[in-house]
Design a protein around this motif. Structure first.
Motif, short mmCIF file in Angstrom:
data_model
loop_
_atom_site.label_atom_id
_atom_site.label_comp_id
_atom_site.label_asym_id
_atom_site.label_seq_id
_atom_site.Cartn_x
_atom_site.Cartn_y
_atom_site.Cartn_z
N ILE A 152 0.88 -1.17 0.00
CA ILE A 152 0.00 0.00 0.00
C ILE A 152 0.92 1.22 0.00
O ILE A 152 1.55 1.54 1.01
CB ILE A 152 -0.96 -0.01 1.20
CG1 ILE A 152 -1.68 -1.36 1.30
CG2 ILE A 152 -1.97 1.12 1.08
CD1 ILE A 152 -2.62 -1.48 2.49
N GLU A 153 0.99 1.88 -1.14
CA GLU A 153 2.04 2.87 -1.34
C GLU A 153 1.56 4.04 -2.19
O GLU A 153 0.59 3.94 -2.94
CB GLU A 153 3.24 2.22 -2.05
CG GLU A 153 2.91 1.69 -3.44
CD GLU A 153 4.08 0.99 -4.11
OE1 GLU A 153 5.18 0.96 -3.54
OE2 GLU A 153 3.88 0.46 -5.23
N ASP A 154 2.25 5.16 -2.00
CA ASP A 154 2.07 6.33 -2.87
C ASP A 154 0.63 6.83 -2.86
O ASP A 154 0.09 7.23 -3.90
CB ASP A 154 2.52 6.01 -4.29
CG ASP A 154 3.99 5.64 -4.36
OD1 ASP A 154 4.79 6.20 -3.59
OD2 ASP A 154 4.35 4.76 -5.17
N ASN A 155 0.02 6.82 -1.70
CA ASN A 155 -1.31 7.40 -1.52
C ASN A 155 -1.19 8.69 -0.74
O ASN A 155 -0.20 8.93 -0.04
CB ASN A 155 -2.21 6.42 -0.75
CG ASN A 155 -2.35 5.10 -1.45
OD1 ASN A 155 -3.07 4.98 -2.44
ND2 ASN A 155 -1.68 4.07 -0.94
N ARG A 156 -2.21 9.52 -0.81
CA ARG A 156 -2.32 10.68 0.09
C ARG A 156 -2.99 10.22 1.37
O ARG A 156 -3.60 9.16 1.43
CB ARG A 156 -3.13 11.79 -0.57
CG ARG A 156 -2.65 12.21 -1.93
CD ARG A 156 -1.27 12.87 -1.90
NE ARG A 156 -1.25 14.13 -1.19
CZ ARG A 156 -1.55 15.31 -1.74
NH1 ARG A 156 -1.89 15.37 -3.03
NH2 ARG A 156 -1.49 16.42 -1.04
N GLY A 157 -2.90 11.02 2.42
CA GLY A 157 -3.49 10.63 3.69
C GLY A 157 -2.78 9.42 4.25
O GLY A 157 -1.56 9.26 4.11
N ALA A 158 -3.53 8.54 4.90
CA ALA A 158 -2.97 7.33 5.49
C ALA A 158 -3.23 6.13 4.60
O ALA A 158 -4.30 6.02 3.98
CB ALA A 158 -3.59 7.09 6.87
N ALA A 159 -2.31 5.20 4.57
CA ALA A 159 -2.53 3.96 3.83
C ALA A 159 -3.76 3.25 4.35
O ALA A 159 -4.54 2.68 3.58
CB ALA A 159 -1.31 3.05 3.94
N MET A 160 -3.95 3.27 5.67
CA MET A 160 -5.12 2.61 6.25
C MET A 160 -5.48 3.26 7.57
O MET A 160 -4.65 3.87 8.25
CB MET A 160 -4.84 1.13 6.49
CG MET A 160 -3.85 0.85 7.61
SD MET A 160 -3.58 -0.91 7.89
CE MET A 160 -2.58 -1.31 6.45
N MET A 161 -6.75 3.10 7.95
CA MET A 161 -7.19 3.33 9.31
C MET A 161 -7.15 1.99 10.03
O MET A 161 -6.92 0.94 9.42
CB MET A 161 -8.61 3.92 9.33
CG MET A 161 -8.77 5.19 8.53
SD MET A 161 -7.77 6.58 9.09
CE MET A 161 -8.63 7.02 10.60
N ALA A 162 -7.37 2.00 11.34
CA ALA A 162 -7.41 0.76 12.10
C ALA A 162 -8.62 0.77 13.01
O ALA A 162 -8.95 1.80 13.61
CB ALA A 162 -6.13 0.56 12.90
N GLY A 163 -9.26 -0.38 13.11
CA GLY A 163 -10.40 -0.56 14.00
C GLY A 163 -10.12 -1.62 15.05
O GLY A 163 -9.01 -2.16 15.13
N PRO A 164 -11.11 -1.96 15.85
CA PRO A 164 -10.92 -2.98 16.89
C PRO A 164 -10.46 -4.31 16.30
O PRO A 164 -10.94 -4.74 15.26
CB PRO A 164 -12.32 -3.10 17.51
CG PRO A 164 -13.02 -1.83 17.19
CD PRO A 164 -12.49 -1.41 15.86
N ARG A 165 -9.52 -4.94 16.97
CA ARG A 165 -9.01 -6.27 16.64
C ARG A 165 -8.47 -6.37 15.22
O ARG A 165 -8.43 -7.43 14.64
CB ARG A 165 -10.09 -7.34 16.87
CG ARG A 165 -10.58 -7.42 18.30
CD ARG A 165 -11.53 -8.58 18.53
NE ARG A 165 -12.73 -8.46 17.71
CZ ARG A 165 -13.11 -9.35 16.83
NH1 ARG A 165 -12.38 -10.43 16.57
NH2 ARG A 165 -14.23 -9.17 16.15
N GLN A 166 -8.04 -5.26 14.69
CA GLN A 166 -7.47 -5.28 13.35
C GLN A 166 -6.10 -5.98 13.37
O GLN A 166 -5.32 -5.83 14.31
CB GLN A 166 -7.31 -3.86 12.81
CG GLN A 166 -6.78 -3.80 11.38
CD GLN A 166 -7.23 -2.54 10.68
OE1 GLN A 166 -8.40 -2.20 10.69
NE2 GLN A 166 -6.28 -1.82 10.10
N GLU A 167 -5.83 -6.73 12.31
CA GLU A 167 -4.55 -7.40 12.15
C GLU A 167 -3.88 -6.85 10.89
O GLU A 167 -4.41 -6.97 9.79
CB GLU A 167 -4.74 -8.91 12.03
CG GLU A 167 -5.40 -9.53 13.25
CD GLU A 167 -5.68 -11.01 13.06
OE1 GLU A 167 -4.75 -11.75 12.69
OE2 GLU A 167 -6.85 -11.42 13.24
#
Length: 489
Positions: A152-167
Motif C-alpha cells: 500500500i504505497e504512494d497514496n495521500r493521507g494514510a494507507a489505512m485506518m485501524a479498527g478494533p481487533r485489526q490485524e
C-alpha cells in the motif's frame, strides 16, 4: 502535539526497499517492500474480477462472505472522487500476482464503511487521494479487518485506518502522504490491535508538520486511544517524522522485536498514555534530523530515540503491565537515548493541554479538575498525566563516534510550571516529582561512547558521576565504556 516539541543483532545484509538503500538484520526484520505483495492461493469458489470489471458493482451484487479474486493487471474505480468499494461482513479480497488497485489520484478511498471480518490480501493499492487524517483502506475503522501481504504505497493521507481487533500483517506500507497506519476511531473503542511483520517506510511525504506546525499529525504510524496493541517484528525506517507515535490515552502496548531506524524524528513517541513494554528492539540512527535542527537553533531540549511525554505506569488501568518497562533493547548511533518528560502546564482542564477537551483515564470529566477542586486529593494527582513507574534496564546504548554537544543524552525532566494562574503545579513541583518521586529508574544498562544526562530541568546537565550519585542515584550496576557494574555474586 507535545508542548516541548513546539517551543548486536545477526549478520546484516544490504537490501533495497523502494528508494531506500538500507541495512537490515536478515533474520530480524521483513524486507516486504523488496519482495512485493505476498502470494495467496485462489479458492475454487472465488468470484473472479478481471481488470475493467467494476469491483464495486461485483461487491454489491454478491452476499456477505464472498471471496473475490482480482486478476493480474490494473484495476480502477469509477471517475468519481467518492467511488469506493463497500465490503460486506466477511468479504475476502485476494490479489492474483500483479493485481493493482489504482486510485489514479482521482478516488479518495479504496475500501470503506463498517463491515466486520473483512480480509484484504496480496494486492498493490496505490494512487488514492485520502484527505488529511483519513485512510485509504478500512476508511471507517471497521472491526476485525485482516490486512495481510499487501503493498500500500504512494497514496495521500494514510494507507489505512485501524479498527478494533485489526490485524496488520506482513505489508509494505511506504511513501504515503501522511501515515502508514492511522489507528483512530471516533468515540474510541480500538482494542486488540496487532501490527506484525510489516515494513513501514518513507511515510509523511507531504511533510504535515511543515504544512501545519504543531499538528502532531505525521509519521510512520499514529495511535489514538488504543487499548491493547502488539507491535512486533516490524521494520520502521526512513519515515519523515516519528516512526511510531502513540498519542492520547493509549494503554497496554507491547513493542518488541522491531528494527526502528533512520526516522527523521524519534523512533518511538509515547504521549499522555499508559502502561507500555518496549523490549528486544533495535533503535538505530533515529532523530538525527530533529536533533540537529534543535541544536542549530540553540534549543537544549534533549531529543531521544524514545520519547515518553506525560506517560507512565498506572496500576488502576488494567493492562499486561502496570509500568513502562524499557528492557533488553539496543540503541545505536541515535541522536540521543531516552527522554522522560512531563509538562507541568499540561493537565486535564488546563488551557495549555493541547489535547483539547481530553482528560486522564482516571478522571471522569474536566469538571473534576476545576480550579476549586484540583489543588486537593484526589484531583491533585488524578488530573495529571504522569511520567511515572518507568524502569530502564539491561539495554545497550551506543552513541555515534562523532557525538558531542547536545547529542548522546538521557533525560528525566519537566519545565517550570507557570500557567494557568490557578494551577497547583506551578514552580518546580513537577520537576521535583518526575525526577525524585515517581519511581523512574535506570539500572543495569551498558553505555558505550559519549553520554551525558539531564535531570530535573533542561538546564541541569550531569556527567556520569553526578547521575549515579545522590540525590539522583541513577544507573546502579550499569557500565560506562566497560567500567562500573556490580560485583558478581
Amino acid at each position: 502535539m507535545n508542548w516541548a516539541r513546539t517551543t548486536a543483532f545477526a549478520l546484516s545484509v544490504v537490501l533495497t526497499a523502494g528508494s531506500f538503500p538500507a541495512v537490515a538484520a536478515a533474520t530480524e526484520v521483513p524486507a516486504v517492500c523488496a519482495s512485493g505483495p505476498a502470494s495467496f492461493p485462489k479458492p475454487e469458489s472465488a468470484v473472479v474480477v478481471e481488470p475493467g470489471v467494476s469491483l464495486s458493482a461485483k461487491t454489491s451484487e454478491h452476499p456477505p462472505g464472498t471471496t473475490f479474486w482480482l486478476g493480474g493487471g490494473r484495476h480502477t474505480l469509477a471517475d468519481d472522487p467518492y467511488s469506493q468499494v463497500i465490503p460486506k461482513d466477511g468479504n475476502v479480497y485476494l490479489g492474483a500476482p500483479g493485481a493493482v488497485l489504482d486510485g489514479r489520484g482521482i478516488n479518495r478511498t479504496a475500501f470503506t464503511q463498517h463491515a466486520k471480518d473483512v480480509v484484504i490480501r496480496g494486492l498493490t493499492i496505490r494512487g488514492f487521494a485520502a484527505p488529511q487524517d483519513q485512510g485509504v483502506v478500512n476508511h471507517d475503522s471497521g472491526e476485525h479487518w485482516v490486512i495481510e501481504g499487501n503493498v500500500i504505497e504512494d497514496n495521500r493521507g494514510a494507507a489505512m485506518m485501524a479498527g478494533p481487533r485489526q490485524e496488520v500483517l506482513g505489508n509494505c506500507l511506504r511513501n504515503n502522504g501522511q501515515y502508514a497506519i492511522n489507528a483512530y476511531r471516533a468515540g474510541g473503542g480500538i482494542t486488540g490491535l496487532v501490527v506484525e511483520g510489516n515494513e513501514i517506510a518513507g511515510n509523511n511525504t507531504d511533510d504535515w508538520e511543515k504544512k501545519s506546525p504543531g499538528c502532531g499529525c505525521s509519521g510512520g504510524a499514529k495511535f489514538w486511544a488504543v487499548d491493547g496493541a502488539d507491535i512486533r517484528g516490524n521494520w520502521v525506517h526512513h519515515n519523515h517524522g516519528v516512526g511510531l507515535w502513540a498519542d492520547t490515552n493509549n494503554n497496554d502496548f507491547i513493542v518488541e522485536d522491531n528494527l526502528i531506524e533512520d526516522n527523521d524524528a524519534e523512533g518511538l513517541f509515547y504521549e499522555i498514555s499508559y502502561n507500555l513494554i518496549i523490549r528486544s528492539n533495535v533503535f538505530r540512527r533515529n532523530a538525527l534530523k530533529l536533533g540537529r535542527d534543535f541544536a542549530a537553533r540553540g534549543n537544549n531540549f534533549p531529543i531521544g530515540a524514545v520519547y515518553l511525554s506525560e506517560s507512565g505506569g498506572e496500576p488502576r488501568i488494567w493492562a499486561r503491565t502496570d509500568m513502562i518497562e524499557i528492557a533488553e533493547n539496543e540503541f545505536v548511533d541515535n541522536w540521543g537515548g531516552l527522554t522522560l518528560w512531563e509538562n507541568a502546564d499540561r493537565f486535564c482542564n488546563s488551557p495549555s493541554n493541547t489535547s483539547t477537551g481530553t482528560c486522564t483515564r482516571v478522571v471522569a470529566s474536566p469538571s473534576d479538575c476545576a480550579p476549586e477542586s484540583i489543588a486537593v486529593s484526589p484531583a491533585y494527582d488524578d488530573c495529571r498525566w504522569k511520567t511515572q513507574r518507568v524502569n530502564v534496564h539491561d539495554n545497550v546504548f551506543r552513541s555515534a563516534p562523532d557525538c558531542t554537544g547536545f547529542c548522546g543524552r538521557m533525560a528525566v525532566l519537566s519545565n517550570y510550571g507557570t500557567y494557568p494562574s490557578w494551577s497547583p503545579y506551578r514552580g518546580n513541583v513537577v520537576s521535583e516529582a518526575v525526577t525524585f518521586a515517581q519511581d523512574n529508574e535506570w539500572f543495569s544498562n551498558t553505555y558505550v561512547g559519549h553520554w551525558s544526562f539531564v535531570a530535573h530541568d533542561a538546564s541541569r546537565s550531569l556527567d556520569v558521576a553526578a547521575w549515579q550519585a545522590a540525590p539522583y542515584g541513577q544507573d546502579p550496576c550499569s557500565t560506562f565504556d566497560g567500567a562500573g557494574g556490580c560485583p558478581a555474586r
